[in-house]
Write an enzyme that holds these catalytic residues in place. Sequence first.
Site, short mmCIF file in Angstrom:
data_model
loop_
_atom_site.label_atom_id
_atom_site.label_comp_id
_atom_site.label_asym_id
_atom_site.label_seq_id
_atom_site.Cartn_x
_atom_site.Cartn_y
_atom_site.Cartn_z
N SER A 1 -25.25 -65.45 -21.05
CA SER A 1 -25.10 -64.43 -22.08
C SER A 1 -24.08 -63.40 -21.57
CB SER A 1 -26.47 -63.82 -22.29
OG SER A 1 -26.40 -62.80 -23.20
N GLU B 1 -11.29 -59.90 -26.45
CA GLU B 1 -11.54 -60.84 -27.57
C GLU B 1 -12.50 -60.22 -28.56
OE1 GLU B 1 -13.28 -64.24 -25.66
OE2 GLU B 1 -11.47 -64.66 -24.48
N LYS C 1 -15.95 -60.34 -30.56
CA LYS C 1 -17.25 -60.97 -30.34
C LYS C 1 -17.77 -61.42 -31.69
CE LYS C 1 -21.62 -60.31 -27.89
NZ LYS C 1 -22.53 -60.83 -28.89
N ASP D 1 -19.98 -63.08 -34.53
CA ASP D 1 -21.42 -63.10 -34.73
C ASP D 1 -21.82 -64.44 -35.32
OD1 ASP D 1 -23.86 -62.06 -34.48
OD2 ASP D 1 -23.70 -60.62 -36.12
N TYR E 1 -13.95 -70.04 -26.67
CA TYR E 1 -13.64 -68.88 -25.83
C TYR E 1 -13.96 -69.06 -24.34
CZ TYR E 1 -18.50 -68.05 -27.26
OH TYR E 1 -19.83 -68.20 -27.54
N LYS F 1 -12.81 -59.78 -20.57
CA LYS F 1 -13.00 -60.75 -19.49
C LYS F 1 -11.88 -60.59 -18.46
CE LYS F 1 -15.00 -64.05 -22.71
NZ LYS F 1 -14.75 -65.21 -23.57
N LYS G 1 -20.35 -53.28 -27.71
CA LYS G 1 -20.90 -53.40 -29.06
C LYS G 1 -20.30 -52.38 -30.02
CE LYS G 1 -24.16 -56.58 -28.68
NZ LYS G 1 -25.42 -56.67 -29.35
N CYS H 1 -37.90 -46.03 -71.41
CA CYS H 1 -36.90 -45.22 -70.71
C CYS H 1 -37.58 -43.96 -70.15
CB CYS H 1 -35.78 -44.84 -71.68
SG CYS H 1 -34.65 -43.62 -70.99
N CYS I 1 -35.93 -40.79 -72.32
CA CYS I 1 -36.15 -40.55 -73.76
C CYS I 1 -37.34 -41.32 -74.31
CB CYS I 1 -34.88 -40.89 -74.54
SG CYS I 1 -34.62 -42.67 -74.69
N CYS J 1 -31.89 -49.14 -71.95
CA CYS J 1 -32.63 -48.20 -72.78
C CYS J 1 -32.05 -48.33 -74.19
CB CYS J 1 -32.42 -46.79 -72.25
SG CYS J 1 -32.67 -45.52 -73.48
N CYS K 1 -30.55 -40.75 -76.41
CA CYS K 1 -31.16 -40.59 -75.08
C CYS K 1 -30.33 -39.59 -74.29
CB CYS K 1 -31.19 -41.94 -74.35
SG CYS K 1 -31.68 -41.80 -72.62
#
Length: 680
Positions: free
Chosen positions: A81, A116, A118, A120, A227, A297, A321, A415, A418, A433, A439
């Site tokens: 990781s 680079e 990251k 997801d 990567y 890196k 992050k 509504c 009104c 409505c 209204c």
Amino acid sequence: MNATNKKIAALREQIEAHNYRYHVLDDPEIPDAEYDRLLRQLEELEKAHPEFLTKDSPTQKVGGGLQKTFEAVAHSTPMRSLANAFDAEQVEAFDKRMREALDMEESKEEIEYVAEVKLDGLAVSLRFENGWLARAATRGDGSRGENITHNMRRVLAGATFLRGDAPAVLEVRGEVFMSRENFAKLNESQRERDKKVFVNPRNAAAGSLRQLDPNITAARPLELCCYALGEVEAGDSAKNPPPPTHWETLRWLAAFGLPVSDFTRKVAGARGCLAYYEEMLAKRDELPFDIDGVVYKVSRLDWQRETGHTAKAPRWALAHKLPAQEKITKVESIEVQVGRTGAITPVARLEKVFVGGVNVSNVTLHNRDEIARLDVRVGDSVVVRRAGDVIPQILSVALKDRKKGARKFVFPKNCPVCGANIVQEEEGAIARCSGGLYCDAQRKEHIKHFAGRGAMDIEGLGDKLVEQLVDGGLIRTVADLYALTKEQFAGLERMAEKSAANLLGALEKSKDTTLARFLYALGIPLVGEATAESLAAALRDLEKVADADEETLQKIPDIGPLVARSIISFFNEEHNREVIAALRAAGVHWPRPEKQVQAAAADSPFAGKSVVLTGTLSMPRAEAKKLLQSLGARVSAAVSKATDYVIVGENAGSKATRAEELKIAMLDEGEFLEMAGRKR
Ligand code: IVH
């Protein structure tokens, strides 16, 4: 067990449970930011009480697991990781650690890093033997992963063979991900077929790759980005050995036909890393895919070997992050709002939460179906997402934390303003409505729209003032605005004599308008600014617009059957004609629009074409869009195979790159104007 140890044990258990949901079930319960917070909390406790640190703590190992449905395969080299940083100091500390480890404290030379994005997605390891994809696996627990070879072959489609002089064994690590555009399309089609809707592109990618039936994977728009290297064995053909730096390694991989990122850069020292971070932070929302950070890196591979790794992550790399775009908060109440055309929109009022760079305390729940889909209730904990300029939304509800007795939201029948019946439109999910302009809520929204920019543009007549005027019974229709007196204005809350005079001036000024603005100001359902302009340009007289039949209207660009019917039914309403007459009697007027000299749209080279604008042009984007639309083009936001032209302004980014990849015709501003017949 003392209190600290108990706390540590509880945190570990909690984190492991989240790991399982995220990595094995592809169904996380909490946002990543919340997970990171738990992990950091545990790290700090373990740092303060090293006597409780164990080898199997989630801080010490790769968080993951294996689905039993797949065969488990051992990785030849572990899949680690990354250590995380959340601020600039932590990046500087990383660079300092590297300098110390490499005995460079005295040196003036900066360390070269490769920066680079990251991505997801889901980490995978691909093993090519003699150039052929022999095995593919997920990261799993870092030493063993799930065998997904068949699925990965389908993702790579034609590229399961490496080009050129490939080593006997080449193991590549990368991320399988889904672009935002494809994610949206996939969800749309899932929704249509009443299938599971994915909460974000990462889950969609993970769920799509880990399918037992490779045909399903093949039908999902997955992409790969490489990567890192795993095991490499040169074999007989040592003609093309792996290079000595990570930077060159990426080029080397690309030459085999493996996809690598276009956003990678060579940077110097912590300062270079941080500049890259800022650049990507600014670009984040324009990228075609989600990123949750950037990665630095050390480029020299001998230096990577020298600094080594912990059990969990390499020491020579760092993930920085980006601020969270998803957070957890509580629903305080659910209310419904009534819009200008009576559309009822349910809104969740939230405990204020800072997400995606702003404070969010309201989110739209769109409609009845969306509430039913989410089953969101008052008091629920919800995951809120706000990315870029996209309006905040509720992604999911933490059912586990639901209070006992929390009641299902009941969509009102009447509504709230009104009392008129709420009717459900047959087409689409809109509830309205039925009170019309009787209204007060619709009346207010209608008047606000009339006074707004792009419409009559009555400066100083803000929302609060309109509400006071309606609530005080001073106005009922937009025409009543022009009969207001200085005394009436001055009698309102927080209204000094000077501002009353200014308002009267603004009202007077607004009478001098254009037909297009007037048509837009009327608030005819489905008639936006562009449609109002088309109407004015084509018919040139209000009477002609008011009396036009469906056939005449449909010949006008931008107007289809629904819009045509909406225009006709608006002018059929006696009340609307009366208000228009009163406005004209009050002095609202406009010059007759000039006859259009421009070539008919059908003759234009843009007629029927799909066009994308990118970068900065010398005219505003909205203007260029209008010009193209007037020439019969469809203007889209994203480049796809269906795009005919991409108009490229200055500082164009990923859309231009994408157009190049797809070999789509690109025009600069000069070429565009020439084709549009606008070049002088
Ligand atoms: S390098 C030996 N580079 O982030 C280093 N990882 O939090 C291994 N990821 O498991 C990882 N983009 O799934 C690396 N440019 C990138 C990445 C990246 C995304 C993911 C990957 C990894 C996770 C670690």
